[in-house]
Scaffold this motif. Structure first.
Motif, PDB file in Angstrom:
ATOM      1  N   LEU A 115      59.760 -21.949  29.007  1.00  0.00           N
ATOM      2  CA  LEU A 115      59.003 -20.698  28.972  1.00  0.00           C
ATOM      3  C   LEU A 115      59.663 -19.742  27.985  1.00  0.00           C
ATOM      4  O   LEU A 115      60.746 -19.216  28.232  1.00  0.00           O
ATOM      5  CB  LEU A 115      58.941 -20.094  30.372  1.00  0.00           C
ATOM      6  CG  LEU A 115      58.410 -21.047  31.461  1.00  0.00           C
ATOM      7  CD1 LEU A 115      58.384 -20.346  32.817  1.00  0.00           C
ATOM      8  CD2 LEU A 115      57.031 -21.589  31.106  1.00  0.00           C
ATOM      9  N   MET A 116      59.006 -19.533  26.854  1.00  0.00           N
ATOM     10  CA  MET A 116      59.567 -18.720  25.775  1.00  0.00           C
ATOM     11  C   MET A 116      58.551 -17.675  25.359  1.00  0.00           C
ATOM     12  O   MET A 116      57.409 -17.996  25.010  1.00  0.00           O
ATOM     13  CB  MET A 116      59.948 -19.598  24.582  1.00  0.00           C
ATOM     14  CG  MET A 116      60.905 -20.739  24.937  1.00  0.00           C
ATOM     15  SD  MET A 116      61.383 -21.764  23.515  1.00  0.00           S
ATOM     16  CE  MET A 116      62.527 -20.670  22.681  1.00  0.00           C
ATOM     17  N   ASN A 117      58.939 -16.416  25.407  1.00  0.00           N
ATOM     18  CA  ASN A 117      58.028 -15.333  25.043  1.00  0.00           C
ATOM     19  C   ASN A 117      57.870 -15.179  23.539  1.00  0.00           C
ATOM     20  O   ASN A 117      56.811 -14.747  23.062  1.00  0.00           O
ATOM     21  CB  ASN A 117      58.524 -14.007  25.641  1.00  0.00           C
ATOM     22  CG  ASN A 117      58.422 -13.977  27.152  1.00  0.00           C
ATOM     23  OD1 ASN A 117      57.545 -14.610  27.724  1.00  0.00           O
ATOM     24  ND2 ASN A 117      59.320 -13.243  27.799  1.00  0.00           N
ATOM     25  N   GLU A 118      58.902 -15.517  22.799  1.00  0.00           N
ATOM     26  CA  GLU A 118      58.889 -15.300  21.354  1.00  0.00           C
ATOM     27  C   GLU A 118      58.563 -16.592  20.614  1.00  0.00           C
ATOM     28  O   GLU A 118      59.333 -17.547  20.639  1.00  0.00           O
ATOM     29  CB  GLU A 118      60.239 -14.762  20.892  1.00  0.00           C
ATOM     30  CG  GLU A 118      60.567 -13.367  21.401  1.00  0.00           C
ATOM     31  CD  GLU A 118      59.684 -12.305  20.767  1.00  0.00           C
ATOM     32  OE1 GLU A 118      59.151 -12.548  19.665  1.00  0.00           O
ATOM     33  OE2 GLU A 118      59.537 -11.230  21.371  1.00  0.00           O
ATOM     34  N   ALA A 119      57.413 -16.614  19.953  1.00  0.00           N
ATOM     35  CA  ALA A 119      57.009 -17.807  19.220  1.00  0.00           C
ATOM     36  C   ALA A 119      57.955 -18.110  18.068  1.00  0.00           C
ATOM     37  O   ALA A 119      58.224 -19.276  17.762  1.00  0.00           O
ATOM     38  CB  ALA A 119      55.591 -17.635  18.703  1.00  0.00           C
ATOM     39  N   SER A 120      58.487 -17.057  17.419  1.00  0.00           N
ATOM     40  CA  SER A 120      59.408 -17.281  16.303  1.00  0.00           C
ATOM     41  C   SER A 120      60.696 -17.944  16.787  1.00  0.00           C
ATOM     42  O   SER A 120      61.266 -18.803  16.100  1.00  0.00           O
ATOM     43  CB  SER A 120      59.721 -15.959  15.604  1.00  0.00           C
ATOM     44  OG  SER A 120      60.258 -15.016  16.524  1.00  0.00           O
ATOM     45  N   CYS A 128      50.849 -22.207  18.455  1.00  0.00           N
ATOM     46  CA  CYS A 128      51.541 -21.749  17.251  1.00  0.00           C
ATOM     47  C   CYS A 128      50.759 -20.575  16.665  1.00  0.00           C
ATOM     48  O   CYS A 128      49.668 -20.764  16.123  1.00  0.00           O
ATOM     49  CB  CYS A 128      51.644 -22.871  16.222  1.00  0.00           C
ATOM     50  SG  CYS A 128      52.549 -22.398  14.733  1.00  0.00           S
ATOM     51  N   PRO A 129      51.279 -19.350  16.791  1.00  0.00           N
ATOM     52  CA  PRO A 129      50.581 -18.184  16.239  1.00  0.00           C
ATOM     53  C   PRO A 129      50.327 -18.329  14.747  1.00  0.00           C
ATOM     54  O   PRO A 129      51.085 -18.986  14.020  1.00  0.00           O
ATOM     55  CB  PRO A 129      51.554 -17.037  16.528  1.00  0.00           C
ATOM     56  CG  PRO A 129      52.355 -17.504  17.698  1.00  0.00           C
ATOM     57  CD  PRO A 129      52.514 -18.986  17.489  1.00  0.00           C
ATOM     58  N   SER A 144      56.354 -23.329  25.967  1.00  0.00           N
ATOM     59  CA  SER A 144      55.110 -22.723  26.414  1.00  0.00           C
ATOM     60  C   SER A 144      55.188 -21.237  26.092  1.00  0.00           C
ATOM     61  O   SER A 144      56.037 -20.525  26.638  1.00  0.00           O
ATOM     62  CB  SER A 144      54.913 -22.947  27.920  1.00  0.00           C
ATOM     63  OG  SER A 144      53.686 -22.411  28.339  1.00  0.00           O
ATOM     64  N   ILE A 145      54.330 -20.769  25.205  1.00  0.00           N
ATOM     65  CA  ILE A 145      54.471 -19.438  24.625  1.00  0.00           C
ATOM     66  C   ILE A 145      53.760 -18.366  25.440  1.00  0.00           C
ATOM     67  O   ILE A 145      54.258 -17.253  25.595  1.00  0.00           O
ATOM     68  CB  ILE A 145      53.930 -19.424  23.176  1.00  0.00           C
ATOM     69  CG1 ILE A 145      54.559 -20.552  22.362  1.00  0.00           C
ATOM     70  CG2 ILE A 145      54.185 -18.081  22.526  1.00  0.00           C
ATOM     71  CD1 ILE A 145      56.054 -20.479  22.256  1.00  0.00           C
ATOM     72  N   LYS A 146      52.599 -18.692  25.974  1.00  0.00           N
ATOM     73  CA  LYS A 146      51.770 -17.679  26.620  1.00  0.00           C
ATOM     74  C   LYS A 146      52.095 -17.544  28.105  1.00  0.00           C
ATOM     75  O   LYS A 146      52.763 -18.381  28.695  1.00  0.00           O
ATOM     76  CB  LYS A 146      50.298 -18.033  26.436  1.00  0.00           C
ATOM     77  CG  LYS A 146      49.848 -18.044  24.986  1.00  0.00           C
ATOM     78  CD  LYS A 146      48.375 -18.426  24.896  1.00  0.00           C
ATOM     79  CE  LYS A 146      47.894 -18.493  23.449  1.00  0.00           C
ATOM     80  NZ  LYS A 146      46.488 -18.927  23.346  1.00  0.00           N
ATOM     81  N   VAL A 147      51.565 -16.489  28.706  1.00  0.00           N
ATOM     82  CA  VAL A 147      51.753 -16.223  30.129  1.00  0.00           C
ATOM     83  C   VAL A 147      51.102 -17.316  30.972  1.00  0.00           C
ATOM     84  O   VAL A 147      49.986 -17.756  30.675  1.00  0.00           O
ATOM     85  CB  VAL A 147      51.157 -14.855  30.506  1.00  0.00           C
ATOM     86  CG1 VAL A 147      51.169 -14.657  32.018  1.00  0.00           C
ATOM     87  CG2 VAL A 147      51.915 -13.733  29.816  1.00  0.00           C
ATOM     88  N   MET A 173      48.845  -3.170  24.141  1.00  0.00           N
ATOM     89  CA  MET A 173      49.012  -4.382  23.357  1.00  0.00           C
ATOM     90  C   MET A 173      50.291  -5.080  23.787  1.00  0.00           C
ATOM     91  O   MET A 173      51.183  -4.477  24.406  1.00  0.00           O
ATOM     92  CB  MET A 173      49.042  -4.061  21.859  1.00  0.00           C
ATOM     93  CG  MET A 173      50.160  -3.136  21.446  1.00  0.00           C
ATOM     94  SD  MET A 173      50.131  -2.758  19.676  1.00  0.00           S
ATOM     95  CE  MET A 173      51.686  -1.877  19.503  1.00  0.00           C
ATOM     96  N   ALA A 174      50.371  -6.372  23.475  1.00  0.00           N
ATOM     97  CA  ALA A 174      51.555  -7.155  23.807  1.00  0.00           C
ATOM     98  C   ALA A 174      51.728  -8.230  22.747  1.00  0.00           C
ATOM     99  O   ALA A 174      50.775  -8.597  22.053  1.00  0.00           O
ATOM    100  CB  ALA A 174      51.419  -7.786  25.191  1.00  0.00           C
ATOM    101  N   GLU A 175      52.930  -8.727  22.630  1.00  0.00           N
ATOM    102  CA  GLU A 175      53.181  -9.849  21.720  1.00  0.00           C
ATOM    103  C   GLU A 175      52.719 -11.121  22.430  1.00  0.00           C
ATOM    104  O   GLU A 175      53.486 -11.870  23.013  1.00  0.00           O
ATOM    105  CB  GLU A 175      54.665  -9.922  21.345  1.00  0.00           C
ATOM    106  CG  GLU A 175      55.121  -8.799  20.428  1.00  0.00           C
ATOM    107  CD  GLU A 175      54.446  -8.829  19.055  1.00  0.00           C
ATOM    108  OE1 GLU A 175      53.783  -9.845  18.718  1.00  0.00           O
ATOM    109  OE2 GLU A 175      54.562  -7.841  18.320  1.00  0.00           O
ATOM    110  N   ARG A 176      51.430 -11.328  22.360  1.00  0.00           N
ATOM    111  CA  ARG A 176      50.800 -12.460  23.028  1.00  0.00           C
ATOM    112  C   ARG A 176      49.649 -12.939  22.148  1.00  0.00           C
ATOM    113  O   ARG A 176      49.225 -12.271  21.213  1.00  0.00           O
ATOM    114  CB  ARG A 176      50.248 -12.055  24.407  1.00  0.00           C
ATOM    115  CG  ARG A 176      49.357 -10.818  24.366  1.00  0.00           C
ATOM    116  CD  ARG A 176      48.339 -10.782  25.475  1.00  0.00           C
ATOM    117  NE  ARG A 176      47.474 -11.932  25.457  1.00  0.00           N
ATOM    118  CZ  ARG A 176      46.410 -12.065  24.643  1.00  0.00           C
ATOM    119  NH1 ARG A 176      46.114 -11.101  23.767  1.00  0.00           N
ATOM    120  NH2 ARG A 176      45.672 -13.153  24.687  1.00  0.00           N
TER     121      ARG A 176
END
Length: 535
Positions: free
Chosen positions: A249-254, A271-272, A56-59, A386-389
């Motif tokens: 829960l993962m903040n980094e999609a890569s 998937c960004p 799960s990538i997003k907040v 901005m955020a990596e989101r």
């Protein structure tokens, strides 16, 4: 007017709203199914096996459906809870069909009758009956603290319990948006929660959700994982198939994609766009996604700071080069937006909007004219948080900053953690931010909750009572042409006063390992695991 006429009007009004590859074209069929009556077949219990691990990538703010503002949360909530109605997609059309409701009837254009499934229980063993449904609807409509989804039930005058499994919902006026509001997915107002659990946990219900869905909540470990286990007494035949689900829960999609490719996880809820090429080149993964009902925008703070000046906001809106944004920020995969109403809403979207003169588009000379009328001349310095989101991370901010420099606005880019970004946005602690409203099924939810003068999601703080009144009028008209005229007027006010600079309509992507079988894509940013199994 007969009962059949009421059903026909509502079905026809909704059936034309979305085209192929988008939600709601099959609403007419859904109403027929909902009102056909009859009993569901006896439930065949599934034999659960397998442990699915999905990033799960997003907040995720809360697992309380009546209070979340995030589709990332709904992706999990929808596996724990059910609604009165649900969204079903067959690859061509999407319908609203009964979920906890067994049948849905209309006595007249303001009275809806729901007959509930018999024998359904919440995960805590308490019955899901008419009293429980009434509790949930009233919790949304008038509970404290106030639900951000209360507006969806503002026209609901009375909930009449006919018998333990039958309710009548009496509305003050015809309500075209009702099917969207009462689905347990993106609607949220119609998601049914356990009254006993709400009483037990109070405001902590969002960390201890109890629904009727195919999976039971087990635990939420902060910054680690949310664990679910199969509901072996689920009412739909042969569901669920999985024994356990872990949302990692993962903040980094890569990082998540690397874990997917190495077999550590089985999928990604989002998937960004910058990773799509890698996924498409990876033979052991399946990509799902298309342009959905959504729009992206640059938000400006109308309550404090330099953007209380409407002329400055207009200058920014006209200075955004959308073609460049689509190419550079959205990897050429998005579509330029002129107003919030998106292409899949075929009954409302104008395919000729680019030449209609409506909306916002790039015009640097016009931007400079508005800039010259701004109260503050000379260089203005602003902060863009901005955020990596989201689907493209910080690419939008980085692309926009040099555009605003051309009209004398110096942008300081501030990179913060996603959770902090959400907190500051919600508190109005920003000059500029970019965001996306996704999974919109109707023009009403596209603009009204986000920009209503006193709306909980009106983070820009824009106030226009004429806009509010136009949207309220459109809610009670079943005729599509009449609604469209009102929503266009409301959009025109929004685009003209420019609390936002509209940018793009975009595809939303999900990815699963080829070991994952039975995933049913729904173009509303959902991750329903009801039918999923592992090879």
């Amino acid at each position: 007017m007969t009962e059949t006429d009421h059903k026909k009007i509502l079905a026809e009004r909704l059936s034309a709203r979305f085209g192929r590859r988008a939600v709601l074209k099959g609403m007419g069929a859904g109403i027929v199914a909902a009102t056909a009556g009859g009993s569901f077949p006896s439930v065949a219990r599934a034999q659960q096996s397998g442990h699915l691990k999905i990033a799960s990538i997003k907040v995720i703010d809360t697992l309380d459906p009546h209070f979340t503002g995030f589709l990332s949360a709904i992706q999990i909530i929808n596996n724990i809870h059910n609604g009165l109605l649900k969204i079903v997609y067959d690859g061509e059309n999407v319908t609203f069909e009964p979920d906890l409701a067994e049948t849905w009837d209309l006595e007249d254009d303001k009275t809806h009758v729901f007959k509930l499934r018999e024998g359904v229980k919440f995960h805590d063993g308490t019955p899901c009956d008419a009293e429980a449904v009434k509790f949930s609807l009233l919790r949304v409509k008038e509970g404290e603290p106030k639900s951000p989804h209360a507006w969806k039930l503002a026209l609901l005058d009375e909930i009449e319990i006919v018998d333990p499994l039958t309710l009548k919902l009496h509305f003050s006026q015809p309500y075209a948006f009702l099917p969207v509001a009462l689905n347990g997915s993106t609607g949220r107002a119609g998601t049914i929660v356990s009254p006993a659990a709400v009483e037990k946990y109070g405001t902590d219900y969002g960390r201890n959700p109890v629904g009727t869905g195919p999976f039971k909540f087990v635990s939420w470990r902060e910054n680690d994982a949310i664990e679910l286990e199969a509901n072996t007494e689920y009412f739909e035949p042969d569901m669920p198939k999985l024994e356990k689900v872990t949302f990692v829960l993962m903040n980094e999609a890569s990082t998540a994609l690397a874990a997917l490719m190495s077999g550590q996880i089985d999928g990604m809820t989002d998937c960004p766009m910058q990773l799509v090429d890698q996924v498409e080149a990876f033979p052991k993964a399946n990509l799902y996604g298309e342009i959905e009902g959504n729009y992206t925008f640059l938000g400006m703070n109308c309550k404090k700071g330099p953007f209380t000046d409407m002329n400055l906001r207009k200058a920014v809106a006209w200075a955004l080069d959308r073609e460049t944004l689509v190419k550079q920020a959205y990897f050429g995969r998005a579509q330029q937006a002129y107003t919030p109403i998106s292409p899949p809403m075929t009954d409302f979207f104008d395919p000729d909007i680019a030449t209609s003169g409506r909306g916002q588009w790039f015009d640097l000379e016009k931007a400079k004219e508005f800039r010259a009328m701004a109260e503050e001349q000379g260089e203005i310095e602003v902060t863009y948080m901005m955020a990596e989101r989201g689907p493209v991370g910080t690419r939008v901010a980085q692309t926009i900053a040099p555009m605003l420099a051309k009209i004398g606005i110096k942008v300081n880019l501030e990179l913060i953690e996603p959770a902090t970004w959400v907190k500051r946005r919600n508190e109005g602690d920003f000059d500029l931010y970019d965001f996306e409203w996704v999974a919109d099924l109707d023009p009403d939810e596209t603009i009204y909750p986000e920009f209503r003068s006193d709306g909980a999601w009106n983070f820009c703080g824009w106030v226009n009572t004429e806009f509010d009144e136009l949207c309220q009028q459109a809610q009670v008209i079943l005729d599509s042409e009449g609604r469209k005229e009102l929503y266009y007027k409301a959009e025109d006010l929004l685009m003209d006063e420019a609390p936002i600079g509209i940018m793009a309509h975009m595809p939303i992507y999900k990815v699963f390992s080829d070991k994952v079988q039975g995933f049913q894509y729904i173009p509303a940013d959902l991750v329903n695991l009801h039918t999923v199994s592992l090879a």
